[in-house]
Design a protein around this motif. Structure first.
Motif, PDB file in Angstrom:
ATOM      1  N   GLU A 260      40.427 -15.167  37.568  1.00  0.00           N
ATOM      2  CA  GLU A 260      39.747 -13.935  37.165  1.00  0.00           C
ATOM      3  C   GLU A 260      40.628 -13.074  36.274  1.00  0.00           C
ATOM      4  OE1 GLU A 260      38.282 -12.075  40.729  1.00  0.00           O
ATOM      5  OE2 GLU A 260      37.348 -13.932  41.415  1.00  0.00           O
ATOM      6  N   CYS A 261      41.950 -13.231  36.398  1.00  0.00           N
ATOM      7  CA  CYS A 261      42.857 -12.506  35.506  1.00  0.00           C
ATOM      8  C   CYS A 261      42.693 -12.943  34.054  1.00  0.00           C
ATOM      9  CB  CYS A 261      44.303 -12.711  35.947  1.00  0.00           C
ATOM     10  SG  CYS A 261      44.674 -12.073  37.595  1.00  0.00           S
ATOM     11  N   MET A 262      42.186 -14.161  33.855  1.00  0.00           N
ATOM     12  CA  MET A 262      41.956 -14.658  32.495  1.00  0.00           C
ATOM     13  C   MET A 262      40.676 -14.110  31.879  1.00  0.00           C
ATOM     14  SD  MET A 262      44.413 -16.641  31.435  1.00  0.00           S
ATOM     15  CE  MET A 262      43.590 -17.431  30.048  1.00  0.00           C
ATOM     16  N   PHE A 263      39.733 -13.644  32.710  1.00  0.00           N
ATOM     17  CA  PHE A 263      38.427 -13.261  32.181  1.00  0.00           C
ATOM     18  C   PHE A 263      38.493 -12.111  31.172  1.00  0.00           C
ATOM     19  CE2 PHE A 263      36.051 -14.968  36.194  1.00  0.00           C
ATOM     20  CZ  PHE A 263      36.353 -16.259  35.806  1.00  0.00           C
ATOM     21  N   PRO A 264      39.360 -11.089  31.345  1.00  0.00           N
ATOM     22  CA  PRO A 264      39.425 -10.066  30.291  1.00  0.00           C
ATOM     23  C   PRO A 264      39.809 -10.629  28.919  1.00  0.00           C
ATOM     24  CG  PRO A 264      40.372  -9.220  32.311  1.00  0.00           C
ATOM     25  CD  PRO A 264      40.124 -10.679  32.548  1.00  0.00           C
ATOM     26  N   LEU A 265      40.598 -11.714  28.879  1.00  0.00           N
ATOM     27  CA  LEU A 265      40.922 -12.337  27.603  1.00  0.00           C
ATOM     28  C   LEU A 265      39.697 -12.991  26.982  1.00  0.00           C
ATOM     29  CD1 LEU A 265      43.733 -12.000  29.025  1.00  0.00           C
ATOM     30  CD2 LEU A 265      44.448 -14.056  27.808  1.00  0.00           C
ATOM     31  N   VAL A 266      38.764 -13.400  27.838  1.00  0.00           N
ATOM     32  CA  VAL A 266      37.537 -14.072  27.387  1.00  0.00           C
ATOM     33  C   VAL A 266      36.415 -13.057  27.189  1.00  0.00           C
ATOM     34  CG1 VAL A 266      36.099 -16.129  27.801  1.00  0.00           C
ATOM     35  CG2 VAL A 266      38.327 -15.951  28.906  1.00  0.00           C
ATOM     36  N   ALA A 267      36.677 -11.789  27.486  1.00  0.00           N
ATOM     37  CA  ALA A 267      35.630 -10.771  27.516  1.00  0.00           C
ATOM     38  C   ALA A 267      34.783 -10.694  26.246  1.00  0.00           C
ATOM     39  CB  ALA A 267      36.238  -9.401  27.834  1.00  0.00           C
ATOM     40  N   PRO A 268      35.349 -10.798  25.017  1.00  0.00           N
ATOM     41  CA  PRO A 268      34.472 -10.694  23.840  1.00  0.00           C
ATOM     42  C   PRO A 268      33.333 -11.700  23.855  1.00  0.00           C
ATOM     43  CG  PRO A 268      36.765 -10.538  23.176  1.00  0.00           C
ATOM     44  CD  PRO A 268      36.767 -10.926  24.630  1.00  0.00           C
ATOM     45  N   TRP A 269      33.612 -12.903  24.321  1.00  0.00           N
ATOM     46  CA  TRP A 269      32.592 -13.946  24.342  1.00  0.00           C
ATOM     47  C   TRP A 269      31.695 -13.834  25.569  1.00  0.00           C
ATOM     48  CZ3 TRP A 269      37.803 -14.844  23.232  1.00  0.00           C
ATOM     49  CH2 TRP A 269      38.089 -15.096  21.876  1.00  0.00           C
ATOM     50  N   ILE A 270      32.225 -13.352  26.687  1.00  0.00           N
ATOM     51  CA  ILE A 270      31.409 -13.147  27.883  1.00  0.00           C
ATOM     52  C   ILE A 270      30.362 -12.076  27.630  1.00  0.00           C
ATOM     53  CG2 ILE A 270      31.430 -12.332  30.267  1.00  0.00           C
ATOM     54  CD1 ILE A 270      34.193 -13.625  30.582  1.00  0.00           C
ATOM     55  N   VAL A 271      30.788 -10.931  27.069  1.00  0.00           N
ATOM     56  CA  VAL A 271      29.821  -9.852  26.855  1.00  0.00           C
ATOM     57  C   VAL A 271      28.827 -10.247  25.762  1.00  0.00           C
ATOM     58  CG1 VAL A 271      31.394  -8.071  27.688  1.00  0.00           C
ATOM     59  CG2 VAL A 271      31.293  -8.556  25.237  1.00  0.00           C
ATOM     60  N   ALA A 272      29.261 -11.013  24.757  1.00  0.00           N
ATOM     61  CA  ALA A 272      28.330 -11.471  23.730  1.00  0.00           C
ATOM     62  C   ALA A 272      27.284 -12.403  24.338  1.00  0.00           C
ATOM     63  CB  ALA A 272      29.080 -12.178  22.606  1.00  0.00           C
ATOM     64  N   GLN A 273      27.724 -13.313  25.209  1.00  0.00           N
ATOM     65  CA  GLN A 273      26.785 -14.220  25.864  1.00  0.00           C
ATOM     66  C   GLN A 273      25.752 -13.434  26.671  1.00  0.00           C
ATOM     67  OE1 GLN A 273      26.633 -17.807  25.965  1.00  0.00           O
ATOM     68  NE2 GLN A 273      24.687 -17.338  26.980  1.00  0.00           N
TER      69      GLN A 273
ATOM     70  N   ALA B   3      24.934 -10.179  26.439  1.00  0.00           N
ATOM     71  CA  ALA B   3      24.158  -9.201  25.673  1.00  0.00           C
ATOM     72  C   ALA B   3      23.204  -9.848  24.679  1.00  0.00           C
ATOM     73  CB  ALA B   3      25.102  -8.254  24.940  1.00  0.00           C
ATOM     74  N   THR B   4      23.597 -11.012  24.128  1.00  0.00           N
ATOM     75  CA  THR B   4      22.798 -11.607  23.049  1.00  0.00           C
ATOM     76  C   THR B   4      22.299 -13.015  23.357  1.00  0.00           C
ATOM     77  OG1 THR B   4      24.646 -12.683  21.872  1.00  0.00           O
ATOM     78  CG2 THR B   4      24.264 -10.338  21.431  1.00  0.00           C
ATOM     79  N   GLY B   5      22.806 -13.639  24.437  1.00  0.00           N
ATOM     80  CA  GLY B   5      22.409 -15.009  24.750  1.00  0.00           C
ATOM     81  C   GLY B   5      23.262 -16.063  24.106  1.00  0.00           C
ATOM     82  N   SER B   6      24.316 -15.653  23.374  1.00  0.00           N
ATOM     83  CA  SER B   6      25.201 -16.618  22.719  1.00  0.00           C
ATOM     84  C   SER B   6      26.585 -16.009  22.561  1.00  0.00           C
ATOM     85  CB  SER B   6      24.666 -17.004  21.337  1.00  0.00           C
ATOM     86  OG  SER B   6      25.642 -17.739  20.597  1.00  0.00           O
TER      87      SER B   6
END
Length: 789
Positions: free
Chosen positions: A576-589, A591-594
């Protein structure tokens, strides 16, 4: 039910956040989601990050950045500067000429710190990480190096700022701090910098999903999905070969150590890649769990968000801004008594202008005006990279850290070679990696598997404020040394456990290295070129990231204890400590489905952007961040006709001729050294950074000018250079490396005798019984001892 703000651990704090940038915003997010009243000072037109894609509709025809919203949950926004005297903390990222009055604790956050040759450099997350040595070892052997985009570097800078400030708050003394995002990211490369001095293979690119000093380490296709594979020890390689039905390969003497396997990587991959393709990644992962192998399924963003185990642990929370709602990662610091908020609402610009702040709370009583954590005692039961990095940060800040090892099972960063000569020659004292991670600590040995050793550990804990451990989940309960047992000795104890996937759920017993954590985070699925397999970005990204986050969790819990007297257990899932590094793509997925396309070394908005070849086998990262910077690039490379071309005046126009512009820039960079090209581009305000090899960081002029590398001498290692913490008192040098890492059991007499009061005769008896000692027990003798026992 969201926690009441007053029950959150930092609810007593008022924090002002001034300036812009992801590092600043993430530091503020840590405070806000843990309950502090965080006021974000913005310009009337709003923070520039509000325009970062993807945008979400907020109602009334407006749109805001989903990434901005995630970074700014639970904050207040004002456009008129409030009085700094009303705040406990100022997080300051404005340039020197634009700064205002300071708070009792002020943290100056910048790309390169307040001094040194790079202090005035234009920078982006990518160009900063290039200079920090993060990229050169990743990608095709012939180049170019692969440069992960996103916000990874700034997130680490934000955590460093938070750790420096929370330590200062614990000290109770006013402090003016300086935080370098660049130096925070050198932490990621220091493993290779240390090991590369004696193992040149570490300082080379070996190809996509290949890293020295071990093999295999990467992402491989299966019948369905992708499997992240990491094999380090000889025993793991034997188990892997048995798993794929090739036990004879596991017994081949050519493949005992990882570096030997890397030299035969083509032969080995020809064997195991087809076999992995026979089953699904999920099936291989289940078998790896049973065999205790550090493997992981590599998810895409949709799969990551839907993973039941992450959902059960509230790893994702709802983010709101205006009428928009989507999901983003929650803070990974899972304090069991006082967890952070899971999600929250981000403010619109100026939404809190004129509104009063919450009432002030009495400050935490002061501890020290010397080093911030002077007087704090920590028992370090961790090994490897992540746990020792957590405790190293505490030790650098002045905490008294006692590292506990066993002669039978010393820290694995002393080495994992099972051969007799390794022990005869005491090679376990000669690994610089261990020296770098364990400076400023005392070291004792205790065999915790016997009652007397466990009892001595409990006596150490009686006088300790905190314990940090990263054993497999079932080890400490079997020894009677888990949190309930240790809290019985010290009721207000703060204890950090660092399992790969958390202490609950079906994967709670999974083994992992830092690379496993990256694989499981989904980061490889969005990195690299579009036609590459999911791409591992670093030898062990999850380790330094987990260590920095563990320190943040522990310091937060200690602040809560200072105010309430309550200790607690921290269940830190390193993935879970890695998830903030992945955040741009997580929130895009969400919010937009991709998550959007994989750009490789290009950028979705900055053109040109990439990694360009230089003379003498060098490379340089260049980022044209806006249209004005494009004009500066054209001046730097002597191409006025490109600057005058109206078709190239916007990023959209340049995108149409991106390949040709990259070729023109490459033609210019090839005729210059990386440092020469960087100087010319920076003179025109263009963000550019030479790609440093990790060992090249020892000679980096900026780091040397800032005194970042501190000389020290140690038995078995001799003179060597130690990296500094990424924060310091402003206007001073770095926090000192006060002592080298301990040799095995070096402080048995000082700690067990001096602190616990054991007599010389008692120490001699313990040594004769093998409970303490100063020499590691060879693997063969361990087996004999177990059989006799």
């Amino acid at each position: 039910m969201p926690p009441d703000r007053d029950a959150l651990p930092l609810a007593h704090l008022r924090v002002m956040e001034a300036g812009s940038g992801v590092a600043l915003a993430y530091a503020g997010k840590l405070f806000a989601d843990f309950g502090a009243a965080v006021v974000k000072l913005e310009s009337p037109e709003g923070d520039a990050l509000r325009r970062e894609p993807p945008l979400v509709a907020t109602g009334d025809g407006g749109a805001e950045s989903a990434l901005f919203a995630w970074l700014n949950t639970n904050k207040r926004s004002v456009t008129a500067p409030p009085a700094a005297s009303g705040f406990d903390v100022l997080l300051e990222a404005r340039p020197p000429g634009a700064r205002g009055p300071e708070a009792p604790i002020t943290a100056l956050i910048s790309w390169f710190g307040e001094s040194g040759p790079y202090a005035g450099f234009a920078a982006t997350d990518v160009t900063c990480r290039a200079l920090a040595g993060v990229f050169t070892g990743t990608g095709p052997a012939e180049g170019p190096p692969s440069m992960l985009g996103g916000i990874a570097g700034a997130v680490l800078g934000g955590i460093a700022a938070f750790n420096a400030v929370t330590a200062a708050l614990l000290s109770g003394a006013p402090r003016r701090l300086e935080v370098s995002i660049h130096e925070a990211n050198v932490t990621v490369a220091e493993y290779q910098a240390a090991q590369g001095l004696t193992h040149p293979e570490v300082d080379r690119r070996h190809g996509v999903n290949r890293f020295a000093p071990t093999c295999p380490l990467g992402v491989y296709p299966c019948r369905e999905g992708w499997l992240g594979v990491t094999v380090v020890t000889p025993a793991q390689f034997r188990a892997f070969c048995e798993m794929i039905g090739a036990p004879e390969v596991g017994r081949d003497p050519r493949f005992v150590m990882g570096i030997d396997r890397l030299r035969h990587v083509t032969e080995l991959e020809a064997l195991f890649v087809p076999r992995l393709a026979e089953r699904s990644a999920a099936a291989w992962f289940e078998e790896a769990l049973a065999r205790r192998l550090p493997f992981a399924v590599v998810p895409d963003m949709a799969t990551l968000l839907a993973t039941p185990m992450h959902r059960a642990r509230n790893a994702f929370g709802t983010v709101r801004i205006g009428d928009a709602a989507f999901e983003g990662p929650t803070l990974p610091q899972h304090l069991t008594r006082t967890p952070p908020r899971a999600g929250g609402t981000a403010p619109c610009p100026g939404a809190h202008d004129g509104m009063p702040l919450p009432p002030r709370v009495a400050p935490v009583p002061g501890r020290s005006t010397g080093l911030p954590l002077a007087g704090l005692r920590v028992v370090d039961l961790s090994m490897g990279w992540a746990g020792p990095l957590c405790t190293r940060q505490l030790a650098d800040l002045g905490a008294e850290v006692v590292k506990v090892e066993a002669r039978q099972y010393p820290d694995w960063w002393r080495g994992v070679d099972p051969r007799e000569a390794f022990f005869t020659d005491r090679q376990y004292e000669k690994d610089l990696r261990f020296g770098v991670l364990n400076r400023n600590k005392a070291g004792v040995t205790l065999d915790l598997s016997v009652p007397e050793g466990a009892a001595l550990l409990k006596r150490l804990v009686e006088d300790a404020d905190a314990v940090v451990e990263n054993y497999a989940r079932d080890v400490l309960p079997k020894l009677g040394l888990d949190y309930p047992a240790l809290a019985a000795e010290r009721p207000d104890l703060v204890m950090v456990s660092m399992p790969a996937f958390g202490g609950s759920g079906p994967w709670r017993d999974a083994r992992a290295y830092g690379s496993t954590l990256e694989h499981a985070s989904g980061l490889p699925s969005v990195s690299g070129e579009a036609d590459w397999p999911p791409t591992t970005n670093q030898l062990a990204y999850g380790d330094p990231v987990g260590g920095l986050n563990a320190a943040a969790a522990l310091l937060t819990a200690l602040l809560h204890r200072a105010r309430t007297g309550e200790g607690q257990h921290i269940d830190l899932a390193q993935v879970e400590c890695m998830f903030p590094l992945v955040a741009p793509w997580i929130v895009a997925q969400s919010a937009t489905g991709s998550p959007g396309p994989r750009f490789g070394n290009r950028h979705p908005a900055q053109v040109p952007h990439g990694c360009f070849p230089c003379a003498a086998d060098g490379w340089i990262a260049v980022a044209v961040t806006d249209d004005a910077t494009w004009q500066g690039l054209c001046r730097a490379i002597g191409r006025p006709e490109l600057a005058a071309d109206p078709a190239l005046s916007t990023a959209a126009g340049r995108r149409q001729r991106e390949a040709a512009l990259e070729a023109a820039l490459s033609d210019w960079t090839r005729r210059r050294t990386a440092d020469g090209a960087m100087a010319a581009l920076q003179a025109e305000g263009v963000a550019a950074g030479a790609l440093r090899w990790p060992t090249g960081l020892y000679h980096d002029p900026h780091l040397r000018a800032r005194g970042f590398w501190q000389p020290i001498d140690r038995a078995f290692l001799g003179p060597h250079a130690q990296p500094s913490a990424p924060f310091r008192e402003a206007g001073r040098g770095p926090y000192a490396v006060r002592r080298p890492a301990p040799t095995l059991g070096e402080d048995n007499a000082a700690v067990l005798g001096g602190q616990l009061g054991l007599s010389p005769a008692e120490l001699a008896r313990l040594e004769a019984a093998g409970i303490i000692g100063t020499e590691a027990v060879p693997v063969t003798a361990r087996k004999t001892r177990a059989a006799v026992g």
